[in-house]
Design a protein around this motif. Structure first.
Motif, PDB file in Angstrom:
ATOM      1  N   HIS A 100       0.837  -1.199   0.000  1.00 27.71           N
ATOM      2  CA  HIS A 100       0.000   0.000   0.000  1.00 27.71           C
ATOM      3  C   HIS A 100       0.876   1.255   0.000  1.00 27.71           C
ATOM      4  O   HIS A 100       0.592   2.219  -0.721  1.00 27.71           O
ATOM      5  CB  HIS A 100      -0.926   0.002   1.217  1.00 27.71           C
ATOM      6  CG  HIS A 100      -1.712   1.249   1.363  1.00 27.71           C
ATOM      7  ND1 HIS A 100      -2.762   1.564   0.524  1.00 27.71           N
ATOM      8  CD2 HIS A 100      -1.589   2.291   2.229  1.00 27.71           C
ATOM      9  CE1 HIS A 100      -3.252   2.748   0.864  1.00 27.71           C
ATOM     10  NE2 HIS A 100      -2.565   3.209   1.907  1.00 27.71           N
ATOM     11  N   GLU A 101       1.924   1.253   0.791  1.00 28.68           N
ATOM     12  CA  GLU A 101       2.841   2.401   0.849  1.00 28.68           C
ATOM     13  C   GLU A 101       3.521   2.635  -0.501  1.00 28.68           C
ATOM     14  O   GLU A 101       3.656   3.776  -0.939  1.00 28.68           O
ATOM     15  CB  GLU A 101       3.900   2.196   1.936  1.00 28.68           C
ATOM     16  CG  GLU A 101       3.380   2.382   3.342  1.00 28.68           C
ATOM     17  CD  GLU A 101       2.938   3.812   3.593  1.00 28.68           C
ATOM     18  OE1 GLU A 101       3.663   4.756   3.245  1.00 28.68           O
ATOM     19  OE2 GLU A 101       1.831   3.978   4.134  1.00 28.68           O
ATOM     20  N   ILE A 102       3.934   1.555  -1.164  1.00 27.19           N
ATOM     21  CA  ILE A 102       4.581   1.680  -2.474  1.00 27.19           C
ATOM     22  C   ILE A 102       3.596   2.249  -3.494  1.00 27.19           C
ATOM     23  O   ILE A 102       3.926   3.153  -4.263  1.00 27.19           O
ATOM     24  CB  ILE A 102       5.143   0.309  -2.936  1.00 27.19           C
ATOM     25  CG1 ILE A 102       6.334  -0.077  -2.056  1.00 27.19           C
ATOM     26  CG2 ILE A 102       5.541   0.358  -4.404  1.00 27.19           C
ATOM     27  CD1 ILE A 102       6.813  -1.497  -2.257  1.00 27.19           C
ATOM     28  N   GLN A 135       4.013  10.389  -6.838  1.00 27.15           N
ATOM     29  CA  GLN A 135       4.998  10.730  -7.872  1.00 27.15           C
ATOM     30  C   GLN A 135       4.310  11.093  -9.180  1.00 27.15           C
ATOM     31  O   GLN A 135       4.699  12.064  -9.841  1.00 27.15           O
ATOM     32  CB  GLN A 135       5.963   9.557  -8.088  1.00 27.15           C
ATOM     33  CG  GLN A 135       6.937   9.372  -6.960  1.00 27.15           C
ATOM     34  CD  GLN A 135       7.783   8.110  -7.112  1.00 27.15           C
ATOM     35  OE1 GLN A 135       7.556   7.305  -8.005  1.00 27.15           O
ATOM     36  NE2 GLN A 135       8.751   7.946  -6.214  1.00 27.15           N
ATOM     37  N   GLN A 136       3.271  10.341  -9.545  1.00 25.82           N
ATOM     38  CA  GLN A 136       2.511  10.654 -10.756  1.00 25.82           C
ATOM     39  C   GLN A 136       1.820  12.011 -10.621  1.00 25.82           C
ATOM     40  O   GLN A 136       1.805  12.809 -11.560  1.00 25.82           O
ATOM     41  CB  GLN A 136       1.478   9.576 -11.050  1.00 25.82           C
ATOM     42  CG  GLN A 136       2.074   8.278 -11.529  1.00 25.82           C
ATOM     43  CD  GLN A 136       1.026   7.190 -11.678  1.00 25.82           C
ATOM     44  OE1 GLN A 136      -0.078   7.283 -11.141  1.00 25.82           O
ATOM     45  NE2 GLN A 136       1.390   6.135 -12.395  1.00 25.82           N
ATOM     46  N   VAL A 183       1.555  17.785 -11.962  1.00 27.31           N
ATOM     47  CA  VAL A 183       1.558  19.180 -11.518  1.00 27.31           C
ATOM     48  C   VAL A 183       2.730  19.927 -12.150  1.00 27.31           C
ATOM     49  O   VAL A 183       2.573  21.055 -12.640  1.00 27.31           O
ATOM     50  CB  VAL A 183       1.610  19.270  -9.971  1.00 27.31           C
ATOM     51  CG1 VAL A 183       1.918  20.681  -9.504  1.00 27.31           C
ATOM     52  CG2 VAL A 183       0.293  18.788  -9.375  1.00 27.31           C
ATOM     53  N   GLY A 184       3.892  19.312 -12.178  1.00 21.68           N
ATOM     54  CA  GLY A 184       5.057  19.928 -12.806  1.00 21.68           C
ATOM     55  C   GLY A 184       4.841  20.171 -14.288  1.00 21.68           C
ATOM     56  O   GLY A 184       5.190  21.226 -14.823  1.00 21.68           O
TER      57      GLY A 184
END
Length: 95
Positions: A7-9, A16-17, A22-23
């Protein structure tokens, strides 16, 4: 690997996506603004080279709004293309 670790991964990958999107969106907005600076601010500055008299309705507020919308769309579309090109041309090519 436990369910908690998986779940954490998965959560980290989602963040990250999200950060990458956003970037990308920020870069496209900034690039579109840079492109907009190259356009005349007023629709009245756009003249047909063969027409010496003012075009009817060009000074209307609606004409200015339509012009601004057109410039926004053109610059946004170009910025999106520039984003795609940046992947193989590198970031410095837009400078």
């Amino acid at each position: 690997m436990g369910a908690y670790a998986q779940h954490e991964i998965a959560e980290e990958q989602r963040w990250q996506q999200h950060d990458a999107q956003v970037g990308k969106d920020e870069w496209i907005r900034d690039r579109a603004e840079t492109l907009k600076e190259q356009w005349p601010e007023d629709v009245e500055r756009i003249r047909h080279p063969f027409i010496s008299h003012p075009m009817t309705g060009i000074g209307l507020e609606a004409a200015q709004d339509a012009y601004a919308e057109m410039v926004d769309k053109i610059c946004l579309a170009q910025a999106e293309l520039d984003w795609k090109d940046m992947s193989w041309l590198g970031e410095d090519w837009t400078s």
